[in-house]
Design a protein around this motif. Structure first.
Motif, PDB file in Angstrom:
ATOM      1  N   UNK A   1       0.833  -1.205   0.000  1.00 40.69           N
ATOM      2  CA  UNK A   1       0.000   0.000   0.000  1.00 40.69           C
ATOM      3  C   UNK A   1       0.869   1.257   0.000  1.00 40.69           C
ATOM      4  N   UNK A   2       1.881   1.293   0.869  1.00 37.75           N
ATOM      5  CA  UNK A   2       2.718   2.486   0.992  1.00 37.75           C
ATOM      6  C   UNK A   2       3.567   2.722  -0.244  1.00 37.75           C
TER       7      UNK A   2
ATOM      8  N   UNK B   1       4.838   5.947  -5.139  1.00 34.74           N
ATOM      9  CA  UNK B   1       4.902   6.109  -6.593  1.00 34.74           C
ATOM     10  C   UNK B   1       3.890   7.139  -7.087  1.00 34.74           C
ATOM     11  N   UNK B   2       2.674   7.063  -6.564  1.00 36.26           N
ATOM     12  CA  UNK B   2       1.627   7.983  -6.999  1.00 36.26           C
ATOM     13  C   UNK B   2       1.969   9.427  -6.636  1.00 36.26           C
TER      14      UNK B   2
ATOM     15  N   UNK C   1       3.702   6.727   7.012  1.00 35.82           N
ATOM     16  CA  UNK C   1       3.203   5.583   6.256  1.00 35.82           C
ATOM     17  C   UNK C   1       3.098   5.900   4.771  1.00 35.82           C
ATOM     18  N   UNK C   2       3.365   7.165   4.411  1.00 36.76           N
ATOM     19  CA  UNK C   2       3.183   7.594   3.019  1.00 36.76           C
ATOM     20  C   UNK C   2       4.442   8.177   2.408  1.00 36.76           C
ATOM     21  N   UNK C   3       5.548   8.150   3.135  1.00 33.62           N
ATOM     22  CA  UNK C   3       6.793   8.682   2.601  1.00 33.62           C
ATOM     23  C   UNK C   3       7.770   9.003   3.718  1.00 33.62           C
ATOM     24  N   UNK C   4       8.687   9.894   3.420  1.00 27.87           N
ATOM     25  CA  UNK C   4       9.642  10.413   4.408  1.00 27.87           C
ATOM     26  C   UNK C   4       9.026  11.645   5.055  1.00 27.87           C
TER      27      UNK C   4
ATOM     28  N   UNK D   1       5.273  -0.256   6.066  1.00 35.95           N
ATOM     29  CA  UNK D   1       4.860   1.020   5.489  1.00 35.95           C
ATOM     30  C   UNK D   1       5.857   1.546   4.446  1.00 35.95           C
ATOM     31  N   UNK D   2       6.267   0.656   3.567  1.00 32.79           N
ATOM     32  CA  UNK D   2       7.180   1.058   2.503  1.00 32.79           C
ATOM     33  C   UNK D   2       8.644   0.947   2.850  1.00 32.79           C
ATOM     34  N   UNK D   3       8.952   0.890   4.147  1.00 31.14           N
ATOM     35  CA  UNK D   3      10.314   0.744   4.689  1.00 31.14           C
ATOM     36  C   UNK D   3      11.388   1.427   3.837  1.00 31.14           C
TER      37      UNK D   3
END
Length: 231
Positions: free
Chosen positions: A51-52, A57-58, A110-113, A137-139
């Protein structure tokens, strides 16, 4: 010749149904609890990453589309916060690109840095302090211990590309999460150990969890601004 008719057998009495004991229900509850825990662990380790990473990317695509327009905005609004920059770390691969969002709330990370509130803006005097997940969350900072002094951290905004160079490695400094000095405008290690370049005026700081699983400690890496290029 006489015949006798056989009388039908009398119906057999039904066997009493055995009641399930408490041990059966306890065992069933433990099995279901175990399945629920496995499902939760699987979601955390794999589901949140899927998900993350799609969010990453989006958001990166949206930022680049805005910046490519002559009158495009400098940032984009997402459900998790405002994104206004992209972090690239060549040591993590040519395709590493993670959006940088304002703040360090749980949804933001959870959506980036996350960019620490009240820390410097990219390229400005002070400390541009960032935080990211090392697992789930994308780690994005999972491989932070692999970073070495001299590695580049590239921050791209609508107007410029800022190249920072690390002065410390990704696992050179481990501190408790309460060590607020690492995000100060001029970080000074109270223990006199690892710290940023004392002569640098424009700093960057990366923070992430010290262990892959739960820990109250953080890994810290410091760098300085090396160059600025117009985008």
């Amino acid at each position: 010749m006489s015949t006798t008719s056989a009388e039908p057998d009398a119906p057999r009495a039904g066997r009493p149904r055995r009641r399930r004991g408490w041990s059966f229900w306890l065992g069933l509850a433990l099995v279901l609890s175990g399945l629920a825990i496995l499902g939760w662990v699987g979601w955390q380790l794999y589901g949140t990453n899927i998900v993350s990473q799609k969010r990453h990317e989006r958001t990166v695509e949206r930022l680049q589309q805005e910046w490519d327009e002559p009158s495009g905005a400098a940032d984009v609004q997402t459900d998790q916060g405002v994104a206004d920059a992209i972090l690239r770390i060549p040591a993590f691969g040519d395709d590493f690109a993670v959006p940088i969002l304002e703040g360090t709330a749980e949804d933001t990370l959870a959506s980036g840095i996350g960019h620490f509130d009240d820390s410097a803006a990219p390229g400005k005097v002070g400390n541009y302090a960032l935080a990211g997940h090392r697992i789930t969350h994308g780690e994005p900072l999972r491989d932070m211990p692999d970073l070495q002094p001299g590695d580049e951290l590239i921050v791209e905004t609508r107007d410029a590309v800022y190249t920072y160079v690390l002065d410390t490695g990704g696992d050179d400094l481990r501190v408790p999460f309460t060590a607020g000095w690492v995000v100060d405008a001029v970080p000074v290690n109270p223990d006199g150990g690892t710290g940023p370049d004392p002569d640098a005026k424009r700093l960057i700081t990366l923070t992430t969890c010290a262990e892959l699983f739960h820990t109250d400690d953080r890994l810290i890496a410091f760098g300085h601004l090396d160059s600025v290029d117009k985008r």
